[in-house]
Scaffold this active site. Structure first.
Site, PDB file in Angstrom:
ATOM      1  CG  ASP A 171      -1.850   0.959   1.452  1.00 58.80           C
ATOM      2  OD1 ASP A 171      -2.246   1.552   0.463  1.00 58.80           O
ATOM      3  OD2 ASP A 171      -2.388   1.109   2.569  1.00 58.80           O
ATOM      4  CD  GLU A 221      -0.059   5.599  -3.445  1.00 56.15           C
ATOM      5  OE1 GLU A 221       0.527   5.907  -2.476  1.00 56.15           O
ATOM      6  OE2 GLU A 221      -0.893   4.979  -3.981  1.00 56.15           O
ATOM      7  CG  ASP A 270      -8.048   4.820   0.907  1.00 59.64           C
ATOM      8  OD1 ASP A 270      -7.851   3.608   1.023  1.00 59.64           O
ATOM      9  OD2 ASP A 270      -7.195   5.704   1.862  1.00 59.64           O
TER      10      ASP A 270
HETATM   11  C1  NOJ Z   1      -4.464   3.260   3.004  1.00 56.76           C
HETATM   12  C2  NOJ Z   1      -5.194   2.055   2.194  1.00 56.76           C
HETATM   13  O1  NOJ Z   1      -5.830   2.667   1.056  1.00 56.76           O
HETATM   14  C3  NOJ Z   1      -6.048   1.533   2.967  1.00 56.76           C
HETATM   15  O2  NOJ Z   1      -6.775   0.410   2.150  1.00 56.76           O
HETATM   16  C4  NOJ Z   1      -5.496   1.004   4.449  1.00 56.76           C
HETATM   17  O3  NOJ Z   1      -6.334   0.279   5.099  1.00 56.76           O
HETATM   18  C5  NOJ Z   1      -4.824   2.031   5.019  1.00 56.76           C
HETATM   19  N1  NOJ Z   1      -3.901   2.662   4.160  1.00 56.76           N
HETATM   20  C6  NOJ Z   1      -4.163   1.634   6.220  1.00 56.76           C
HETATM   21  O4  NOJ Z   1      -3.069   0.567   5.976  1.00 56.76           O
END
Ligand code: NOJ
Length: 979
Positions: free
Chosen positions: A545, A548, A623
């Site tokens: 995650d 970017e 998200d």
């Molecule tokens: C951002 C991610 O997009 C999300 O899916 C994740 O739960 C959080 N980071 C925490 O790791």
């Protein structure tokens, strides 16, 4: 002093955390640039406007020097001369046009001075002087063989015409002055480069000091707006731009093409909108600058987490495309206009031209041109270059249960038990960042996860897997060997002074692994060795995650552009490919942890991606929100990923932020069961929402949706195999499947699953209990309701289907297809491995159907050595079509599609020797079979057998169907069933 600085940092960090923990509402626009806040975007748009305003008096200042042109071994080389504005000199820009064996052309333009390093960087920057030329090393994995048979001629109008491609039906017409290229197929111009004259390569120049010094004459004023050339500030950060302005821009026109698709990732319709402000359109260009845009908005060209700069243009019966290979920040303007009367456009079917304008902040101009003519041609050629979608492990196509966070190992086991109690299948449970000790990756929180191995043993006992998150930021804290190694071995990304870059992310103060560095890659691999990361097992898989990369206190929530990577490339040059390099390191690490003789396919989920990421695993759309518009947007977003070569994609089911209503949650599961990657996820502040927690009346349809997914796993896996071997998407939009049917070109709320003929239209709106499905004019095939066999005859019309919440997603089967499925409900896909198959045969009007089934061990690479079963099922008649009175002439045959069986094939077949087809359902069964009670089964090398046939008349709009129960044929063998 120290205390107050630490205090300030803490305050800053808390404010970032509050932002990221969703205590604010909606996307923070002020965090992300609009075009007018980006120097090179403003400059390139301004240049285009100036050219457009000058009308026919505008001449592009780029000329191909005819004396330099040479064509050899499939390549044209030459030098483009740019005349600097006001005639104050010229710049040499080496050009290479490569004609590839596949029929793809590649146009590359560099800048001689930067290429030779004959420039000076400002501020004593140690950055590289060249335009970045390394992105291809990360992205291109094949397809570069040059076509040695091209033909070339030069006309007296100073044009070089190169004929290439299949039967030399493609031509590149290269005009020397001003420089432009028209790409033609069968004499028709399909794509034009620089026909508007917006080509721009910002050449290197020294900064002229415009400040008057005491006693010296005033320096000349600049005739150009230099305000964004040497420095740019945004959100409290100043980009020092040591290389000065370096952008590349080009207009690319698709004459006669009204629809363009691709360039993910954006939250908007599949058919891309215009971007220059006409009514109902966007006023910003589509932006590609991988960013952590949480709570993103709908229907905008705003950038998101990943970038694939591939665009397809489509009109009736013709698809063409371009792939803009550049990893720097990129913007794309799209404008449509009525077709010009340009004689070269004559003969083109469409009445609309789509003009696009692409510009990137730095790097080479490097564009691949695809002339189609079918969408399949484009995706195949593109996949040959950038790689095919990974063939995932079989479990990864099952359902994934995630939330931020499952809080203890007991919690995990409890959830697991509750799924079983509720008889709901799932394959994978996920751990978000809280499983670690203080956000230090490669550790476990010992209080809450004292026994990770015990927890996984529990999961293992019914074939389930674990995914854990590991992000690219490494906590800056004492006594943490991972950070010590990163620092002491210089494996991190550096700041502009070439010292390790420090920023803020989940752990607070952090450093970032520089996955461009081979030494960092080797180190990362070592970290995943089972001995170095105790608590992990071969069934622990990975989630990458924030790659970017997300930097909470960085400009636009990412890294400063003047940061430095391995080889002293600026972050500016490589930003969009950064996420891919990190996943590459994790993918390699998962391979490295296994005994080389028993390697299993890695599973890695990524948030950030670039062209080529499809080789490494799955992506999800980040998200999203628990809202109806996010559910709706997920379909075009995932479709766009699929046509951009990245099939293994999904969106957080239920929506990440917020709490979905029961209805939304149910509808999301019904839709999500048709995402190629099917995972529910939820924010730390949201309510628990495992499916079994839903109220009565909701848990049942959710369970049905999950079971439907599981029963169709053979079809999903076969579709992934197709994507893996041909590039063809797993989830296919209407225009892709029916490229002649204009009514489907803008549709993006219904789709097909692979080659299965399943046409799906999920309910995406609140309170809605029916859908209208558009049926394309396919002359010879009815569509059957998947559940009821209700029959619909398509011919460019819309049919109405009930879709009560307590029911299921509307799905039609297009006649002419055979669908493999498994019908025994199990806890996980692993437990279905040796279950028998059902074949559902949806007949077309001529009583024909075809379909495929691909099976392998579902986890290893042995399939590459031939260890798989690949069958084609054909249902057909030996007599004339449409004749319902002929009996016994119809048969279902299983043919082997294995091109060259090996000893691994034989041993795999042995493991599958008892797996049979337990049921055959023929939908659209012939009237002539009424009263028929048997079919004749012949399996290779065995005696003929008679097996019962049961005929059902259908009626009231329902197709007749026939069932053969237990024909006893084996799935790995050849056989024939005569009806
Ligand atoms: C951002 C991610 O997009 C999300 O899916 C994740 O739960 C959080 N980071 C925490 O790791």
């Amino acid at each position: 002093m120290f205390a107050s600085r630490a205090g300030a940092y803490l305050a800053l960090f808390v404010s970032f955390l509050l932002t990221f923990l969703n205590l604010v509402d909606g996307v923070k626009h002020e965090n992300f640039k609009t075009c007018d806040q980006s120097g090179f975007c403003t400059r390139n748009r301004g240049y285009a406007d100036k050219a457009a305003a000058s009308g026919s008096s505008w001449t592009s200042p780029y000329q191909l020097d005819s004396k330099t042109v040479s064509v050899r071994n499939g390549q044209l080389t030459g030098v483009i001369i740019k005349t600097i504005e006001n005639g104050s000199g010229t710049v040499r820009l080496p050009l290479v046009i490569s004609f590839l064996d596949s029929g793809v052309a590649r146009v590359t333009v560099d800048e001689e001075k930067r290429q030779k390093g004959e420039i000076e960087l400002r501020h004593g920057s140690p950055a590289r002087k060249e335009r970045y030329n390394g992105v291809q090393d990360w992205v291109i994995v094949g397809g570069l063989t040059l076509d040695q048979n091209i033909a070339e001629r030069t006309t007296d109008q100073d044009e070089t015409i190169v004929s290439y491609g299949p039967k030399k039906s493609f031509q590149a017409v290269i005009k020397h002055a001003p420089f432009s290229i028209d790409f033609r197929r069968d004499e028709e111009t399909q794509i034009k480069f620089n026909s508007k004259g917006w080509l721009s390569m910002e050449h290197w120049r020294p900064k002229v000091d415009r400040e008057q010094k005491e006693g010296e004459p005033a320096p000349p004023e600049s005739t150009e707006d230099e305000s964004t050339w040497w420095e740019e500030s945004f959100g409290g950060n100043t980009d020092t731009k040591p290389k000065g302005p370096e952008s590349v821009g080009l207009d690319i026109t698709f004459p006669g093409y009204e629809h363009v698709y691709g360039i993910p990732e954006h939250a908007g319709p599949l058919s891309l909108k215009q971007t220059r402000g006409s009514s109902g359109q966007y006023d910003q260009p589509y932006r590609l600058y991988n960013s952590d845009v949480f709570e993103y908005e709908m229907d905008t060209p705003m950038t998101l987490y990943g970038a694939i700069p591939l665009m397809q243009a489509h009109r009736k019966d013709s698809t063409v495309g371009v792939f803009w290979l550049n990893a720097a920040e990129t913007w794309i303007d799209i404008v449509k206009s009525k077709t010009s009367s340009n004689p070269l456009s004559l003969g083109i079917g469409g009445t609309t031209d789509t003009q696009t304008h692409w510009f990137s902040e730095s790097g080479l101009l490097d564009v691949f041109v695809f002339l189609g003519p079918t969408p399949k041609n484009i995706i195949q050629d593109y996949s040959e270059l950038t790689g095919y979608s990974q063939l995932p492990q079989h479990f990864a196509l099952g359902y994934h249960q995630c939330r931020w966070n499952y809080v203890t190992d007991e919690d995990v086991k409890d959830v697991d038990r509750k799924f079983d109690k509720a008889k709901i299948p799932y394959d994978v449970i996920w751990l978000d960042i809280e499983y670690t000790e203080g956000k230090k990756y490669f550790t476990w929180d010992k209080d809450n996860f004292p026994d990770p191995l015990g927890m996984q043993k529990h999961l293992d006992s019914h074939g389930r897997k674990l995914v854990i998150i590991v992000d690219p930021h490494i906590k800056n804290e004492g006594n943490y060997p991972v950070v010590d190694a990163l620092k002491s071995q210089n494996l991190g990304i550096n700041n502009k002074e070439n010292n390790i870059f420090e920023g803020w992310c989940w752990p607070g103060s952090s450093y970032w692994i520089d996955a461009f560095n081979p030494a960092a890659l080797a180190w990362w691999k070592s970290l995943f060795a089972y001995s170095n990361f105790p608590g992990t097992t071969p069934n622990t898989f990975l989630w990458n995650d924030m790659n970017e990369p997300s930097v909470f206190n960085g400009p636009e929530t990412t890294m400063p552009k003047d940061n430095l990577h391995f080889g002293n490339w600026e972050h500016r040059d490589v930003h969009n490919v950064n996420g891919l390099t990190f996943v590459n390191a994790t993918y390699e690490a998962l391979l490295a942890r296994d005994d080389p003789k028993h390697q299993r396919r890695p599973f890695v989920l990524t948030r950030s991606f670039y062209a080529g990421s499809q080789r490494q695993g799955a992506m999800w759309t980040g998200d999203n929100l628990a809202s109806w518009d996010h559910l709706e947007a997920s379909i075009p977003m995932i479709l766009n990923q699929n046509i951009a070569g990245f099939s293994f994609s999904g969106a957080d089911v239920g929506g990440f932020f917020g709490n979905p209503s029961k209805e939304l949650q149910t509808r999301w599961f019904q839709a999500g069961a048709f995402y190629p990657f099917f995972r529910a996820h939820a924010h730390i502040d949201s309510r628990r929402r495992e499916p079994y927690l839903e109220a009565s009346g909701y848990v049942e349809p959710i369970t049905q949706a999950l079971r439907l997914r599981y029963s169709l796993l053979p079809a999903w896996y076969t579709s992934f195999h197709t994507a893996h071997t041909t590039g063809e998407p797993v989830m296919r939009p209407m225009w892709y499947v029916h490229p002649s049917d204009e009514a489907g070109f803008a549709l993006d709320d219904q789709f097909y699953v692979g080659d299965t003929g399943l046409l799906v239209k999920p309910v995406l709106k609140e309170g809605v209990t029916s859908v209208d499905i558009y049926l394309p004019p396919t002359s010879n095939a009815p569509y059957y309701d998947y559940f009821t066999f209700e029959t619909y005859t398509g011919s460019g019309k819309t049919v109405h289907l009930d879709a009560p919440l307590q029911g299921h997603t509307p799905v039609l089967m297009q006649g002419g297809h055979i669908l493999p499925r498994k019908e025994r409900p199990r806890k996980s896909s692993a437990l279905m491995k040796f279950d028998p198959y059902t074949l559902v045969i949806a007949l077309d009007n001529a009583g024909r159907a075809e379909g495929e089934l691909y099976i392998d061990d579902g986890e290893s690479f042995e399939y590459q050595k031939g260890a798989y079963i690949h069958r084609r099922f054909r249902f057909s008649s030996s007599s004339s079509a449409d004749d319902n009175n002929k009996e016994n002439n119809f048969s279902l045959v299983s043919d082997d599609l294995h091109p060259a069986p090996t000893k691994q094939t034989t041993s795999f077949l042995k493991t599958m020797k008892d797996v049979r087809v337990e049921k055959i359902v023929v939908v659209g069964a012939l009237k002539a079979w009424e009263g028929k009670t048997e079919v004749v089964v012949t399996e290779d090398g065995e005696k003929e057998r008679k097996v019962a046939l049961q005929w059902n008349g259908g009626g009231r709009g329902k197709a007749a169907w026939a069932v053969v129960r237990d024909p006893g044929v084996r799935v790995g063998r050849g056989w024939r069933i005569a009806f």
